[in-house]
Design an enzyme around this catalytic site. Structure first.
Site, short mmCIF file in Angstrom:
data_model
loop_
_atom_site.label_atom_id
_atom_site.label_comp_id
_atom_site.label_asym_id
_atom_site.label_seq_id
_atom_site.Cartn_x
_atom_site.Cartn_y
_atom_site.Cartn_z
CD1 TRP A 89 -2.38 -2.13 1.58
CD2 TRP A 89 -3.02 -0.99 -0.26
NE1 TRP A 89 -3.41 -2.81 0.97
CE2 TRP A 89 -3.83 -2.15 -0.14
CE3 TRP A 89 -3.24 -0.13 -1.32
CZ2 TRP A 89 -4.84 -2.45 -1.06
CZ3 TRP A 89 -4.25 -0.43 -2.25
CH2 TRP A 89 -5.03 -1.58 -2.10
CG ASP A 145 -3.57 4.09 3.82
OD1 ASP A 145 -4.70 3.93 4.32
OD2 ASP A 145 -3.19 3.47 2.80
CE LYS A 177 -9.07 -2.80 3.00
NZ LYS A 177 -8.17 -1.94 2.23
#
Ligand SMILES: *Cc1c(COP(=O)(O)O)cnc(C)c1O
Length: 359
Positions: free
Chosen positions: A102, A171, A195
């Site tokens: 990511w 993030d 999530k």
């Protein structure tokens, strides 16, 4: 029949939330239609939006000088929004911690707009650990430093918040709301919802208000935090159903005891699984002990040929989505807030039985 769902995202939602949404679907608040079918500017929806924001502020103790934004485009949209919003005040240079896939995507996007300095990376050991802060080479005058506190694919999680002298951008897509955080240490915190917040289609950003006037001149309107902040995240039609469901999740979290309770649960759930993995000769964790994520637990079988039977039998036993990310293979169990302790107990019992039969 509800099964135990270990999907990395879109992930499990709390059952009471789904039940309430189901109950209200045909006739929300006596309006004779669903929440999806009313104007986002109606007093009823504005109340939902405001309550969701307030509940999120309460849960994370967000100080008043931070805006809470509900945005579209997912976390990936923010990979682009961040440079657009922060490269307009002089420096077009950003520091990044490269901790896995990511982080890599965030870096790639930022490089389109400015210079990226990778101040630390764990690439040398296949992103299996969190680089220690004393190994960093920070640059001077960076517009911000970006890091990924939880790498959803690699399964590593920072156990510290970096100390930096520029705005810190995080993030938190896969670990927001799983423990208390000191929001004041951050300039920007963002997360895709699917999530630990709600369904896909919405993202949340907490932005310190002094950062709202640093945008590049030609920033696309839909990426501008300032535009979103000034419009109460309703510059255009927001994803109302996702916002409503996220609000129900916040209410559920509060009723569970908030992020402190979630932190306890996360520790309990993940240690049960890690202790089992460490005691097994058949299953193992590829992540260094000090860096293991409480949210995403990758693991491998000693014999790769048993991957397929493992997944098939797990699914038949009501344990869903244990397949690892397509880029790394193996298995991954995601243990977000809505995954109950019983699910992890059932998983460990299944794994012990599988090992006894095939190991
Ligand atoms: C899932 C995830 C993303 C991507 O989220 P999208 O909403 O699909 O763009 C980004 N970062 C992390 C850490 C993630 O877990």
């Amino acid at each position: 029949m509800r099964k135990y769902n270990f999907c990395a995202g879109p992930a499990a939602l709390p059952e009471p939330v789904l039940q309430q949404a189901q109950l209200e679907l045909m006739d929300w608040r006596g309006l004779g239609c669903s929440v999806m079918e009313v104007s986002h500017r109606s007093p009823e929806f504005v109340e939902v939006a405001e309550r969701a924001e307030q509940d999120l502020r309460d849960l994370l103790k967000v100080p008043d000088n931070y805006k809470v934004l509900f945005l579209q485009g997912g976390a990936t949209g923010q990979f682009s929004a961040i440079p657009w919003n922060l490269f307009g005040a002089g420096s077009k240079q950003a520091d990044f911690i490269h901790s896995g896939q990511w982080a890599a995507k965030a870096i790639k996007e930022a490089r389109r707009y400015g210079d990226v300095n990778v101040v630390a990376t764990s690439e040398d050991r296949n992103f299996s650990y969190v680089p220690a802060q004393n190994s960093w080479q920070q640059s001077e005058g960076a517009a911000y430093l970006h890091y990924t506190p939880n790498e959803t694919i690699g399964g590593i999680e920072f156990d510290y918040v970096p100390e930096v002298d520029c705005p810190l951008v995080a993030d938190m897509s896969s670990n927001i709301l799983s423990c208390p955080i000191d929001v004041e240490k951050f300039g920007v915190i963002y997360a895709g919802a699917q999530k630990n917040i709600g369904p896909s289609g919405i993202a949340v950003a907490l932005v310190r208000d002094d950062l709202l006037d640093r945008a590049m001149k030609d920033i696309p309107r839909s990426l501008s935090w300032k535009v979103a902040a000034d419009a109460g995240s309703m510059d255009n039609t927001p994803p109302t159903f996702a916002w409503y469901l996220s609000g129900l999740v916040f209410q559920w979290l509060k009723a569970q005891g908030g992020v402190e309770a979630m932190a306890q649960q996360a520790a309990k759930k993940s240690s049960l699984l890690y202790e089992f993995l460490d005691g097994s000769d058949f299953f193992s964790s590829p992540v260094e002990k000090s860096s293991r994520s409480r949210m995403n637990v990758p693991f491998v079988l000693a014999d790769e040929r048993l991957d397929k039977p493992f997944l098939q039998e797990a699914e038949a036993a009501g344990l869903l989505s244990l397949k690892g990310h397509r880029s790394v293979g193996g298995m991954r169990a995601s243990l977000y807030n809505a995954v109950p302790f019983e699910a992890v107990k059932a998983l460990v019992a299944f794994m012990a039985d599988f090992e006894a039969r095939k190991g």
